[in-house]
Scaffold this motif. Structure first.
Motif, PDB file in Angstrom:
ATOM      1  N   VAL A 178      13.849 -36.276 -33.397  1.00 37.09           N
ATOM      2  CA  VAL A 178      13.866 -36.182 -34.855  1.00 37.09           C
ATOM      3  C   VAL A 178      14.738 -37.276 -35.446  1.00 37.09           C
ATOM      4  CG1 VAL A 178      14.695 -34.759 -36.777  1.00 37.09           C
ATOM      5  CG2 VAL A 178      13.322 -33.725 -34.971  1.00 37.09           C
ATOM      6  N   VAL A 179      15.912 -37.477 -34.872  1.00 40.11           N
ATOM      7  CA  VAL A 179      16.838 -38.495 -35.369  1.00 40.11           C
ATOM      8  C   VAL A 179      16.209 -39.880 -35.266  1.00 40.11           C
ATOM      9  CG1 VAL A 179      19.036 -39.644 -34.923  1.00 40.11           C
ATOM     10  CG2 VAL A 179      18.913 -37.144 -34.954  1.00 40.11           C
ATOM     11  N   ARG A 180      15.557 -40.140 -34.157  1.00 40.41           N
ATOM     12  CA  ARG A 180      14.934 -41.449 -33.976  1.00 40.41           C
ATOM     13  C   ARG A 180      13.898 -41.734 -35.056  1.00 40.41           C
ATOM     14  NH1 ARG A 180      10.526 -43.441 -29.486  1.00 40.41           N
ATOM     15  NH2 ARG A 180      10.744 -45.662 -29.864  1.00 40.41           N
ATOM     16  N   TYR A 181      13.195 -40.707 -35.487  1.00 36.19           N
ATOM     17  CA  TYR A 181      12.111 -40.879 -36.460  1.00 36.19           C
ATOM     18  C   TYR A 181      12.621 -41.293 -37.834  1.00 36.19           C
ATOM     19  CZ  TYR A 181       7.841 -39.889 -39.069  1.00 36.19           C
ATOM     20  OH  TYR A 181       6.738 -39.990 -39.877  1.00 36.19           O
ATOM     21  N   VAL A 182      13.831 -40.842 -38.214  1.00 38.56           N
ATOM     22  CA  VAL A 182      14.298 -41.095 -39.579  1.00 38.56           C
ATOM     23  C   VAL A 182      15.455 -42.091 -39.666  1.00 38.56           C
ATOM     24  CG1 VAL A 182      13.560 -38.823 -40.378  1.00 38.56           C
ATOM     25  CG2 VAL A 182      15.895 -39.125 -39.562  1.00 38.56           C
ATOM     26  N   ALA A 183      16.142 -42.359 -38.561  1.00 37.36           N
ATOM     27  CA  ALA A 183      17.410 -43.088 -38.643  1.00 37.36           C
ATOM     28  C   ALA A 183      17.270 -44.572 -38.345  1.00 37.36           C
ATOM     29  CB  ALA A 183      18.428 -42.463 -37.688  1.00 37.36           C
ATOM     30  N   ASP A 184      18.064 -45.380 -39.055  1.00 39.29           N
ATOM     31  CA  ASP A 184      18.192 -46.808 -38.755  1.00 39.29           C
ATOM     32  C   ASP A 184      19.182 -47.025 -37.613  1.00 39.29           C
ATOM     33  OD1 ASP A 184      16.627 -47.860 -41.102  1.00 39.29           O
ATOM     34  OD2 ASP A 184      18.209 -46.807 -42.194  1.00 39.29           O
ATOM     35  N   ASP A 185      20.224 -46.199 -37.592  1.00 36.96           N
ATOM     36  CA  ASP A 185      21.262 -46.284 -36.576  1.00 36.96           C
ATOM     37  C   ASP A 185      21.508 -44.872 -36.034  1.00 36.96           C
ATOM     38  OD1 ASP A 185      22.104 -49.170 -37.163  1.00 36.96           O
ATOM     39  OD2 ASP A 185      22.449 -48.195 -39.101  1.00 36.96           O
ATOM     40  N   ILE A 186      21.968 -44.806 -34.799  1.00 32.25           N
ATOM     41  CA  ILE A 186      22.249 -43.517 -34.176  1.00 32.25           C
ATOM     42  C   ILE A 186      23.684 -43.498 -33.661  1.00 32.25           C
ATOM     43  CG2 ILE A 186      21.721 -41.988 -32.227  1.00 32.25           C
ATOM     44  CD1 ILE A 186      18.820 -42.783 -32.448  1.00 32.25           C
ATOM     45  N   ALA A 187      24.380 -42.398 -33.986  1.00 31.45           N
ATOM     46  CA  ALA A 187      25.708 -42.138 -33.445  1.00 31.45           C
ATOM     47  C   ALA A 187      25.612 -40.882 -32.584  1.00 31.45           C
ATOM     48  CB  ALA A 187      26.718 -41.944 -34.571  1.00 31.45           C
ATOM     49  N   VAL A 188      26.156 -40.952 -31.389  1.00 32.43           N
ATOM     50  CA  VAL A 188      26.065 -39.840 -30.434  1.00 32.43           C
ATOM     51  C   VAL A 188      27.452 -39.227 -30.257  1.00 32.43           C
ATOM     52  CG1 VAL A 188      25.390 -39.145 -28.106  1.00 32.43           C
ATOM     53  CG2 VAL A 188      24.174 -41.025 -29.249  1.00 32.43           C
ATOM     54  N   MET A 189      27.525 -37.892 -30.456  1.00 33.06           N
ATOM     55  CA  MET A 189      28.798 -37.187 -30.307  1.00 33.06           C
ATOM     56  C   MET A 189      28.777 -36.265 -29.105  1.00 33.06           C
ATOM     57  SD  MET A 189      30.381 -36.117 -33.998  1.00 33.06           S
ATOM     58  CE  MET A 189      31.932 -35.707 -33.184  1.00 33.06           C
ATOM     59  N   ARG A 190      29.941 -36.175 -28.460  1.00 30.27           N
ATOM     60  CA  ARG A 190      30.128 -35.224 -27.360  1.00 30.27           C
ATOM     61  C   ARG A 190      31.577 -34.759 -27.354  1.00 30.27           C
ATOM     62  NH1 ARG A 190      29.861 -36.087 -20.791  1.00 30.27           N
ATOM     63  NH2 ARG A 190      29.409 -33.906 -20.280  1.00 30.27           N
ATOM     64  N   HIS A 191      31.767 -33.453 -27.341  1.00 33.78           N
ATOM     65  CA  HIS A 191      33.115 -32.870 -27.290  1.00 33.78           C
ATOM     66  C   HIS A 191      34.029 -33.439 -28.379  1.00 33.78           C
ATOM     67  CE1 HIS A 191      31.701 -31.049 -23.716  1.00 33.78           C
ATOM     68  NE2 HIS A 191      32.006 -31.994 -22.861  1.00 33.78           N
ATOM     69  N   GLY A 192      33.465 -33.619 -29.578  1.00 33.99           N
ATOM     70  CA  GLY A 192      34.273 -34.046 -30.709  1.00 33.99           C
ATOM     71  C   GLY A 192      34.509 -35.530 -30.831  1.00 33.99           C
ATOM     72  N   ARG A 193      34.016 -36.298 -29.872  1.00 28.56           N
ATOM     73  CA  ARG A 193      34.240 -37.754 -29.906  1.00 28.56           C
ATOM     74  C   ARG A 193      32.911 -38.498 -30.008  1.00 28.56           C
ATOM     75  NH1 ARG A 193      39.378 -39.280 -28.656  1.00 28.56           N
ATOM     76  NH2 ARG A 193      38.663 -41.412 -28.361  1.00 28.56           N
ATOM     77  N   LEU A 194      32.962 -39.668 -30.607  1.00 26.56           N
ATOM     78  CA  LEU A 194      31.798 -40.533 -30.681  1.00 26.56           C
ATOM     79  C   LEU A 194      31.706 -41.330 -29.393  1.00 26.56           C
ATOM     80  CD1 LEU A 194      29.870 -40.864 -33.127  1.00 26.56           C
ATOM     81  CD2 LEU A 194      31.055 -43.006 -33.639  1.00 26.56           C
ATOM     82  N   VAL A 195      30.586 -41.171 -28.659  1.00 24.42           N
ATOM     83  CA  VAL A 195      30.478 -41.845 -27.366  1.00 24.42           C
ATOM     84  C   VAL A 195      29.537 -43.047 -27.412  1.00 24.42           C
ATOM     85  CG1 VAL A 195      31.034 -39.747 -26.089  1.00 24.42           C
ATOM     86  CG2 VAL A 195      28.643 -40.277 -26.576  1.00 24.42           C
ATOM     87  N   GLU A 196      28.719 -43.142 -28.453  1.00 23.78           N
ATOM     88  CA  GLU A 196      27.817 -44.293 -28.577  1.00 23.78           C
ATOM     89  C   GLU A 196      27.367 -44.435 -30.024  1.00 23.78           C
ATOM     90  OE1 GLU A 196      23.994 -46.363 -26.330  1.00 23.78           O
ATOM     91  OE2 GLU A 196      24.902 -44.537 -25.532  1.00 23.78           O
ATOM     92  N   TYR A 197      27.213 -45.696 -30.465  1.00 26.66           N
ATOM     93  CA  TYR A 197      26.755 -45.956 -31.827  1.00 26.66           C
ATOM     94  C   TYR A 197      26.076 -47.322 -31.850  1.00 26.66           C
ATOM     95  CZ  TYR A 197      26.895 -46.984 -36.849  1.00 26.66           C
ATOM     96  OH  TYR A 197      26.552 -47.318 -38.128  1.00 26.66           O
ATOM     97  N   GLY A 198      24.897 -47.368 -32.470  1.00 26.52           N
ATOM     98  CA  GLY A 198      24.208 -48.635 -32.565  1.00 26.52           C
ATOM     99  C   GLY A 198      22.864 -48.482 -33.239  1.00 26.52           C
ATOM    100  N   PRO A 199      22.119 -49.582 -33.408  1.00 24.57           N
ATOM    101  CA  PRO A 199      20.776 -49.511 -33.980  1.00 24.57           C
ATOM    102  C   PRO A 199      19.893 -48.567 -33.165  1.00 24.57           C
ATOM    103  CG  PRO A 199      21.513 -51.792 -33.832  1.00 24.57           C
ATOM    104  CD  PRO A 199      22.511 -50.963 -33.087  1.00 24.57           C
TER     105      PRO A 199
END
Length: 225
Positions: A178-199
């Protein structure tokens, strides 16, 4: 919007830990992670609903659309009254314009939430949020409570609104497809921290973190963007 070092603690528990995130004007940033990852707490902090430490530079108003549209609408108010509630100068014409933005006919204004489908109620919630002319719209799991048959229509609406209004949006979901369909960029969270962010294409096609790869592996089929 720029979020720097955002931390949210509930007693001894740290729900969000030092999150830094940039949401450029006119772009949709998808925030994804499993239940308990902290993504909804980020949304509530940015909306001013929970105390936090760090810096949030919003450059204007923030409005949030919640997961359950029926719970977020007053059942004793008509749709028109609910939409007008957030307007500085409420008029029937402005209510009609906002309903039109979310592809609802003018006569919807006279109806009550119980008379609408889940997808229609979510459109009303979006129209009401847009009435405040936000610089950032936060959509927190807005399709997860809807029937699969109407989820696609609401996602297409999100894309159309971004294109038409130039909205900045933080789109939150546990569903990476779902996120891929609408987003220009994606941020991935795990255990309260951001582990990845990019186009979006970069995160989906060449994920840098094992957790992102695990989320991708859990999606059997992803829609074409």
């Amino acid at each position: 919007m720029i979020i720097k070092g955002l931390t949210v603690r509930f007693g001894a528990f740290t729900a969000v830990d030092d999150v830094t995130l940039d949401i450029p004007q006119g772009r949709v940033v998808g925030l994804v992670g499993e239940s308990g990852s902290g993504k909804s707490t980020v949304a509530r902090a940015v909306s001013g609903l929970v105390p936090y430490t760090g810096v949030i530079e919003d450059g204007g108003g923030v409005q949030m659309v919640f997961q359950d549209p029926y719970a977020s609408l007053n059942p004793r108010m008509t749709v028109g009254a609910s939409v007008a509630e957030g307007l500085r100068r409420p008029t029937a014409h402005e209510v009609e314009r906002l309903l039109g933005l979310v592809s609802l006919p003018p006569q919807t204004a006279a109806r009550y939430p119980r008379e609408l489908s889940g997808g229609q109620r979510q459109r009303v919630a979006i129209a009401r949020a847009l009435g405040a002319s936000p610089r950032l719209l936060i959509a927190d799991e807005i399709t997860s409570a809807l029937d699969v048959s109407v989820q696609g229509a609401v996602l297409n609406l999100v894309r159309d609104l971004r294109a038409e209004l130039g909205l900045s949006m933080l789109f939150i979901s546990h569903n990476l497809a779902v996120v891929r369909y609408v987003a220009d960029d994606i941020a991935v969270m795990r255990h309260g921290r951001l582990v990845e962010y990019g186009p979006t294409d970069q995160v989906v096609e060449a994920p840098a973190h094992d957790y992102t790869r695990a989320l991708l592996a859990a999606v059997p089929r992803m829609p074409a963007s």
